[in-house]
Each structure stands twice: as C-alpha cells, then as structure tokens.
Scaffold this motif. Structure first.
Motif, PDB file in Angstrom:
ATOM      1  N   ALA A   6       0.829  -1.208   0.000  1.00  0.00           N
ATOM      2  CA  ALA A   6       0.000   0.000   0.000  1.00  0.00           C
ATOM      3  C   ALA A   6       0.865   1.260   0.000  1.00  0.00           C
ATOM      4  CB  ALA A   6      -0.929  -0.005   1.207  1.00  0.00           C
ATOM      5  N   LEU A   7       1.919   1.258   0.803  1.00  0.00           N
ATOM      6  CA  LEU A   7       2.815   2.405   0.835  1.00  0.00           C
ATOM      7  C   LEU A   7       3.566   2.549  -0.484  1.00  0.00           C
ATOM      8  CD1 LEU A   7       3.689   4.676   2.677  1.00  0.00           C
ATOM      9  CD2 LEU A   7       5.479   3.190   3.570  1.00  0.00           C
ATOM     10  N   GLY A   8       3.927   1.426  -1.092  1.00  0.00           N
ATOM     11  CA  GLY A   8       4.588   1.473  -2.391  1.00  0.00           C
ATOM     12  C   GLY A   8       3.693   2.069  -3.458  1.00  0.00           C
ATOM     13  N   TRP A   9       2.410   1.647  -3.492  1.00  0.00           N
ATOM     14  CA  TRP A   9       1.476   2.212  -4.461  1.00  0.00           C
ATOM     15  C   TRP A   9       1.224   3.687  -4.179  1.00  0.00           C
ATOM     16  CZ3 TRP A   9       0.920   0.343  -8.941  1.00  0.00           C
ATOM     17  CH2 TRP A   9       0.953  -1.038  -9.174  1.00  0.00           C
ATOM     18  N   LEU A  10       1.193   4.069  -2.916  1.00  0.00           N
ATOM     19  CA  LEU A  10       1.013   5.468  -2.565  1.00  0.00           C
ATOM     20  C   LEU A  10       2.189   6.312  -3.061  1.00  0.00           C
ATOM     21  CD1 LEU A  10      -0.659   7.618  -1.013  1.00  0.00           C
ATOM     22  CD2 LEU A  10       0.778   7.070   0.963  1.00  0.00           C
ATOM     23  N   LEU A  11       3.395   5.807  -2.894  1.00  0.00           N
ATOM     24  CA  LEU A  11       4.568   6.548  -3.369  1.00  0.00           C
ATOM     25  C   LEU A  11       4.594   6.643  -4.890  1.00  0.00           C
ATOM     26  CD1 LEU A  11       7.345   5.361  -0.912  1.00  0.00           C
ATOM     27  CD2 LEU A  11       6.438   7.656  -1.181  1.00  0.00           C
ATOM     28  N   LEU A  12       4.152   5.596  -5.587  1.00  0.00           N
ATOM     29  CA  LEU A  12       4.089   5.676  -7.042  1.00  0.00           C
ATOM     30  C   LEU A  12       3.026   6.675  -7.491  1.00  0.00           C
ATOM     31  CD1 LEU A  12       4.599   1.964  -8.120  1.00  0.00           C
ATOM     32  CD2 LEU A  12       6.241   3.834  -8.128  1.00  0.00           C
ATOM     33  N   ALA A  13       1.916   6.739  -6.781  1.00  0.00           N
ATOM     34  CA  ALA A  13       0.895   7.740  -7.097  1.00  0.00           C
ATOM     35  C   ALA A  13       1.422   9.154  -6.831  1.00  0.00           C
ATOM     36  CB  ALA A  13      -0.364   7.480  -6.284  1.00  0.00           C
ATOM     37  N   LEU A  14       2.197   9.309  -5.768  1.00  0.00           N
ATOM     38  CA  LEU A  14       2.801  10.610  -5.494  1.00  0.00           C
ATOM     39  C   LEU A  14       3.820  10.982  -6.567  1.00  0.00           C
ATOM     40  CD1 LEU A  14       3.279  10.507  -1.618  1.00  0.00           C
ATOM     41  CD2 LEU A  14       1.743  11.965  -2.931  1.00  0.00           C
ATOM     42  N   ALA A  15       4.525   9.987  -7.109  1.00  0.00           N
ATOM     43  CA  ALA A  15       5.463  10.255  -8.195  1.00  0.00           C
ATOM     44  C   ALA A  15       4.724  10.775  -9.427  1.00  0.00           C
ATOM     45  CB  ALA A  15       6.256   8.994  -8.533  1.00  0.00           C
ATOM     46  N   VAL A  16       3.565  10.196  -9.717  1.00  0.00           N
ATOM     47  CA  VAL A  16       2.761  10.686 -10.840  1.00  0.00           C
ATOM     48  C   VAL A  16       2.293  12.116 -10.564  1.00  0.00           C
ATOM     49  CG1 VAL A  16       0.588  10.350 -12.085  1.00  0.00           C
ATOM     50  CG2 VAL A  16       2.051   8.393 -11.581  1.00  0.00           C
ATOM     51  N   PRO A  79      12.704  10.577  -8.858  1.00  0.00           N
ATOM     52  CA  PRO A  79      13.443   9.313  -8.705  1.00  0.00           C
ATOM     53  C   PRO A  79      13.383   8.748  -7.287  1.00  0.00           C
ATOM     54  CG  PRO A  79      14.812  10.963  -9.776  1.00  0.00           C
ATOM     55  CD  PRO A  79      13.564  11.643  -9.328  1.00  0.00           C
ATOM     56  N   ALA A  80      13.344   9.616  -6.283  1.00  0.00           N
ATOM     57  CA  ALA A  80      13.272   9.132  -4.900  1.00  0.00           C
ATOM     58  C   ALA A  80      11.974   8.383  -4.655  1.00  0.00           C
ATOM     59  CB  ALA A  80      13.419  10.295  -3.924  1.00  0.00           C
ATOM     60  N   PHE A  81      10.841   8.953  -5.111  1.00  0.00           N
ATOM     61  CA  PHE A  81       9.556   8.287  -4.922  1.00  0.00           C
ATOM     62  C   PHE A  81       9.469   7.014  -5.750  1.00  0.00           C
ATOM     63  CE2 PHE A  81       6.869  12.215  -3.548  1.00  0.00           C
ATOM     64  CZ  PHE A  81       7.487  12.167  -2.315  1.00  0.00           C
ATOM     65  N   LEU A  82       9.994   7.029  -6.980  1.00  0.00           N
ATOM     66  CA  LEU A  82       9.944   5.834  -7.824  1.00  0.00           C
ATOM     67  C   LEU A  82      10.763   4.689  -7.240  1.00  0.00           C
ATOM     68  CD1 LEU A  82      10.158   7.264 -11.451  1.00  0.00           C
ATOM     69  CD2 LEU A  82       8.199   6.179 -10.356  1.00  0.00           C
ATOM     70  N   VAL A  83      11.989   4.987  -6.837  1.00  0.00           N
ATOM     71  CA  VAL A  83      12.866   3.937  -6.296  1.00  0.00           C
ATOM     72  C   VAL A  83      12.287   3.380  -5.000  1.00  0.00           C
ATOM     73  CG1 VAL A  83      15.133   3.550  -5.253  1.00  0.00           C
ATOM     74  CG2 VAL A  83      14.960   4.762  -7.421  1.00  0.00           C
ATOM     75  N   LEU A  84      11.873   4.245  -4.109  1.00  0.00           N
ATOM     76  CA  LEU A  84      11.324   3.777  -2.836  1.00  0.00           C
ATOM     77  C   LEU A  84      10.000   3.047  -3.038  1.00  0.00           C
ATOM     78  CD1 LEU A  84      11.891   3.677   0.158  1.00  0.00           C
ATOM     79  CD2 LEU A  84      10.703   5.846   0.395  1.00  0.00           C
ATOM     80  N   GLY A  85       9.165   3.520  -3.950  1.00  0.00           N
ATOM     81  CA  GLY A  85       7.889   2.864  -4.222  1.00  0.00           C
ATOM     82  C   GLY A  85       8.072   1.469  -4.801  1.00  0.00           C
ATOM     83  N   PHE A  86       8.951   1.340  -5.806  1.00  0.00           N
ATOM     84  CA  PHE A  86       9.197   0.019  -6.387  1.00  0.00           C
ATOM     85  C   PHE A  86       9.872  -0.925  -5.386  1.00  0.00           C
ATOM     86  CE2 PHE A  86       8.935   2.027 -10.712  1.00  0.00           C
ATOM     87  CZ  PHE A  86       7.774   1.370 -11.058  1.00  0.00           C
ATOM     88  N   PHE A  87      10.737  -0.376  -4.526  1.00  0.00           N
ATOM     89  CA  PHE A  87      11.367  -1.210  -3.500  1.00  0.00           C
ATOM     90  C   PHE A  87      10.329  -1.746  -2.521  1.00  0.00           C
ATOM     91  CE2 PHE A  87      13.302  -1.550   0.746  1.00  0.00           C
ATOM     92  CZ  PHE A  87      14.175  -2.596   0.494  1.00  0.00           C
ATOM     93  N   LEU A  88       9.399  -0.894  -2.098  1.00  0.00           N
ATOM     94  CA  LEU A  88       8.370  -1.351  -1.165  1.00  0.00           C
ATOM     95  C   LEU A  88       7.422  -2.348  -1.825  1.00  0.00           C
ATOM     96  CD1 LEU A  88       7.572   1.929   0.768  1.00  0.00           C
ATOM     97  CD2 LEU A  88       8.731  -0.101   1.627  1.00  0.00           C
ATOM     98  N   LEU A  89       7.112  -2.161  -3.114  1.00  0.00           N
ATOM     99  CA  LEU A  89       6.292  -3.146  -3.820  1.00  0.00           C
ATOM    100  C   LEU A  89       7.010  -4.481  -3.918  1.00  0.00           C
ATOM    101  CD1 LEU A  89       4.659  -1.130  -6.711  1.00  0.00           C
ATOM    102  CD2 LEU A  89       3.540  -2.126  -4.733  1.00  0.00           C
ATOM    103  N   TRP A  90       8.295  -4.447  -4.193  1.00  0.00           N
ATOM    104  CA  TRP A  90       9.083  -5.683  -4.272  1.00  0.00           C
ATOM    105  C   TRP A  90       9.139  -6.348  -2.898  1.00  0.00           C
ATOM    106  CZ3 TRP A  90      13.741  -6.687  -1.729  1.00  0.00           C
ATOM    107  CH2 TRP A  90      14.327  -7.902  -2.063  1.00  0.00           C
TER     108      TRP A  90
END
Length: 119
Positions: A6-16, A79-90
């Motif tokens: 959930a936090l990973g998806w939230l960070l990816l949405a914030l990146a958008v 890049p910070a939100f993308l990297v952290l978001g994908f890491f949390l999803l993984w």
C-alpha cells in the motif's frame, strides 16, 4: 506485507502527482526543473521545515544536518519516490513470507472426483 504494498502504491501515485506538478510548472513558467524533497516539504508546510532545521541544529551536532539531512533534501523527488515505491512493492510481494494458500479462506486445493458408473 500489505502495508508495504500500500505504501509502495502510494509513493508511485505521489510520483505521478509530482510529474504532473512539474509539467504544469514547466508549461506556465517555460523552464523545466525537477522538484526536490526539500522544495516539496517547503511547499507543503514551510513552518515545519524551518522548525525541524532549528531543532536539529539546536539538539544535534551541526555537521549532522549539513552532511546527512541537507543532501537528502536536495534529492530529486521523482526518482526518490519511484525507487522507494518500487522497492516497497518488491518487498511486499516476496514469496518467502506468504502463508499457505488455504490459510484463512484462501483457495482450496482441488479435490479429486470419484468416478461414477462404468469407465
């Protein structure tokens, strides 16, 4: 693990949202610049950034703010939100920590049917 996803998806949405904000800023001003974490924090709540800096300099060594927090706040937001978001999803999708699928209402294993009649 659900919280990580959930936090990973939230960070990816914030990146958008940051991309949309940066593109709208580029459209209106005519020059494109990446938003940094510090500028995002200052845009959302300028008072808390100032008080955090003041209290960190008062209670912690000055070099800690200059060598750790200031470079972190200078990172580009996208890049910070993308990297952290994908890491949390993984981290949330790792297979090693998943329980048995039949645990608490999961899918049942298929049952073998008995044959009736002549075969």
């Amino acid at each position: 693990m659900v919280a990580f996803r959930a936090l990973g998806w939230l960070l990816l949405a914030l990146a958008v949202a940051v991309v949309v904000h940066d593109l709208l800023t580029w459209w209106s001003e005519g020059s494109y610049h990446f938003s940094t974490l510090g500028s995002l924090w200052a845009h959302l709540d300028p008072g808390s950034l100032g008080s955090a800096q003041t209290s960190a300099r008062r209670h912690l060594p000055g070099s800690l703010w200059n060598w750790t927090v200031r470079p972190f706040l200078a990172l580009p937001t996208l890049p910070a939100f993308l990297v952290l978001g994908f890491f949390l999803l993984w981290l949330g999708n790792r297979d090693g920590d998943r329980p048995d699928p039949s645990f608490l209402g999961g899918s049942r294993p298929s049952r073998k049917r008995r044959s009736r009649g002549l075969s």
